[in-house]
Design a protein around this motif. Structure first.
Motif, short mmCIF file in Angstrom:
data_model
loop_
_atom_site.label_atom_id
_atom_site.label_comp_id
_atom_site.label_asym_id
_atom_site.label_seq_id
_atom_site.Cartn_x
_atom_site.Cartn_y
_atom_site.Cartn_z
N PRO A 244 0.84 -1.20 0.00
CA PRO A 244 0.00 0.00 0.00
C PRO A 244 0.87 1.25 0.00
O PRO A 244 1.99 1.25 0.55
N LEU A 245 0.38 2.32 -0.61
CA LEU A 245 1.18 3.53 -0.77
C LEU A 245 1.66 4.08 0.57
O LEU A 245 2.84 4.45 0.71
N ASN A 250 6.03 5.02 4.52
CA ASN A 250 6.46 4.80 5.90
C ASN A 250 7.79 4.05 5.95
O ASN A 250 8.68 4.38 6.75
N ILE A 251 7.97 3.07 5.07
CA ILE A 251 9.22 2.32 5.04
C ILE A 251 10.37 3.20 4.54
O ILE A 251 11.50 3.13 5.06
N ILE A 252 10.10 4.03 3.53
CA ILE A 252 11.13 4.98 3.07
C ILE A 252 11.57 5.88 4.22
O ILE A 252 12.77 6.09 4.44
N ASP A 253 10.60 6.40 4.97
CA ASP A 253 10.92 7.28 6.10
C ASP A 253 11.74 6.55 7.16
O ASP A 253 12.70 7.10 7.71
N LYS A 254 11.36 5.31 7.46
CA LYS A 254 12.09 4.54 8.47
C LYS A 254 13.52 4.27 8.03
O LYS A 254 14.45 4.30 8.84
N ALA A 255 13.69 3.99 6.75
CA ALA A 255 15.04 3.76 6.24
C ALA A 255 15.91 4.99 6.43
O ALA A 255 17.01 4.92 6.99
N LEU A 256 15.41 6.14 6.00
CA LEU A 256 16.21 7.36 6.04
C LEU A 256 16.49 7.81 7.47
O LEU A 256 17.62 8.20 7.80
N MET A 339 12.80 16.79 -3.53
CA MET A 339 11.57 16.25 -4.09
C MET A 339 10.46 16.31 -3.05
O MET A 339 10.60 15.78 -1.95
N SER A 340 9.34 16.94 -3.40
CA SER A 340 8.24 17.06 -2.44
C SER A 340 7.60 15.69 -2.19
O SER A 340 7.65 14.79 -3.03
N GLU A 341 6.99 15.55 -1.03
CA GLU A 341 6.37 14.27 -0.69
C GLU A 341 5.26 13.92 -1.67
O GLU A 341 5.10 12.74 -2.05
N GLU A 356 17.57 -5.09 5.84
CA GLU A 356 17.52 -4.90 7.30
C GLU A 356 16.34 -4.01 7.69
O GLU A 356 15.67 -4.24 8.69
N VAL A 357 16.09 -2.97 6.89
CA VAL A 357 14.96 -2.09 7.15
C VAL A 357 13.64 -2.86 7.03
O VAL A 357 12.74 -2.72 7.85
N MET A 358 13.54 -3.70 6.00
CA MET A 358 12.34 -4.50 5.80
C MET A 358 12.12 -5.47 6.96
O MET A 358 11.01 -5.63 7.46
N ASN A 359 13.21 -6.12 7.39
CA ASN A 359 13.08 -7.06 8.51
C ASN A 359 12.62 -6.36 9.77
O ASN A 359 11.77 -6.87 10.49
N ASN A 360 13.17 -5.17 10.03
CA ASN A 360 12.76 -4.42 11.21
C ASN A 360 11.31 -3.96 11.10
O ASN A 360 10.58 -3.88 12.08
N ASN A 361 10.90 -3.64 9.88
CA ASN A 361 9.54 -3.15 9.67
C ASN A 361 8.51 -4.28 9.85
O ASN A 361 7.36 -4.02 10.21
N LEU A 362 8.93 -5.51 9.58
CA LEU A 362 8.01 -6.65 9.68
C LEU A 362 7.91 -7.19 11.09
O LEU A 362 7.04 -8.03 11.38
#
Length: 363
Positions: A244-245, A250-256, A339-341, A356-362
């Motif tokens: 979902p968008l 949210n995952i992009i934000d968590k990564a950064l 780049m605007s959101e 690693e980001v994906m694993n933490n997110n899951l």
């Protein structure tokens, strides 16, 4: 009048002018030497904007007129991952570009010109190619070749070989000679920190085969399942996890915010995208349905790839994503863009995230 005395005086004046000119040249060269290549560590934040987080980068590079942004963006992402871990590394995009060219020219010849001849691809392709052909560092393999011109020359070479039925070996040798001259000769070994690697060994030390996850968000496939993304540049039928968008953002934000860069692929054909201004603006609210409509009408296309390295917020609360481009540093932000959101939500085709980001997110 003492002519001899006047001649000495004139000679002395000329000597002093030469010394002065030399000193001025030294000052100029020193000033040029003090010019810092632009990275996120020396990047000025625009007025009225606050950086919420930023990931360290190598200096901005220039892909010239080629189609290899997917290589530059993916390698920039890998570089930033290592820099954040304290491992300074600057990778050669030219090394991988040469390998891709040779690989595609072989397919082009054997398909008798039936396969598309260009340098386009996705960042998943870059991950596949570096595992196959390897990597080296920037200082040992760097070229200022104009890839747009080079690709046209190579196509002419291949078309002539097809017409004459020269055979693959003959074409390969001619192509290799041209690439040696226009890009760089082949490298058998990579020297780093006193160790010797093959290019493949060095690539594996930089990036594991499963280190990055490809993500997208479209409604014509079920969410939370993988599918082969139907875009022209996905030549190798790479699979993407569909989310979902809001989850994707949210995952992009968590990564950064967690110190991880994000590799981005999307549409830059909109008027709101301006490298000259260093900004990408959309200006409208975005829904999954609106994204899908633009995608199916071919208004959102897979044009370009960049590395996302930070999040900023304007005084009025609008959020922006700091992107490292690969078109040189000739814009207000030394080659970086904001780049605007809403642009990110509307025009993203896919992103690549450290697993690693994906694993933490899951969790």
């Amino acid at each position: 009048m003492d002519i001899h005395k006047d001649m000495i005086t004139f000679a002395e004046i000329m000597r002093r002018e030469k010394i002065l000119a030399g000193l001025m040249l030294m000052v100029l060269l020193a000033a040029c030497g003090q010019r810092r290549d632009r990275t996120t560590e020396n990047l000025d934040t625009p007025d009225g904007m606050t950086m919420l987080c930023r990931v360290k980068t190598t200096p901005v590079k220039n892909q010239t007129a080629g189609d290899f942004c997917w290589i530059y963006a993916m390698l920039a992402t890998i570089e930033s991952e290592h820099i954040e871990l304290g491992d300074s590394v600057n990778l050669s995009a030219d090394f991988l570009c040469r390998a891709v060219i040779e690989d595609r020219l072989r397919h082009y010849y054997l398909s008798r010109g039936g396969e598309a001849w260009n340098g386009r691809g996705t960042c998943s392709d870059a991950l596949l190619m570096l595992q196959q052909y390897g990597l080296t560092h920037y200082d040992s393999f760097h070229s200022d070749a104009n890839y747009g011109v080079l690709m046209r020359k190579l196509r002419k070479l291949a078309d002539d070989a097809i017409a004459r039925k020269d055979g693959l070996q003959h074409l390969t040798q001619r192509v290799s000679d041209m690439l040696d001259r226009d890009i760089h000769g082949r490298l058998q070994n990579v020297f780093m920190y006193g160790a010797i690697y093959t290019p493949q060994e060095f690539a594996r030390s930089m990036c594991r085969e499963d280190e990055y996850v490809a993500l997208t968000s479209f409604v014509h496939h079920p969410y939370n399942e993988t599918f082969v993304l139907e875009v022209p540049d996905n030549r190798n039928d790479n699979a993407f996890l569909n989310l979902p968008l809001d989850t994707l953002i949210n995952i992009i934000d968590k990564a950064l915010t967690g110190g991880h860069p994000v590799c981005w692929e999307g549409d830059i054909s909109e008027q709101g995208f301006s490298f000259k201004k260093g900004s990408a603006e959309w200006g409208e609210s975005v829904s999954p349905a609106l994204r899908q409509k633009a995608f199916e009408a071919f208004e959102t296309t897979d044009d370009h790839c960049m590395e996302i390295v930070g999040i900023a917020e304007r005084d009025d609360g609008k959020r922006y994503y700091l992107c490292k481009n690969s078109w040189g540093d000739d814009n207000p932000f030394g080659g970086f863009m904001y780049m605007s959101e809403d642009y990110l939500r509307m025009k993203t085709i896919a992103v690549w995230i450290n697993e690693e980001v994906m694993n933490n997110n899951l969790k």
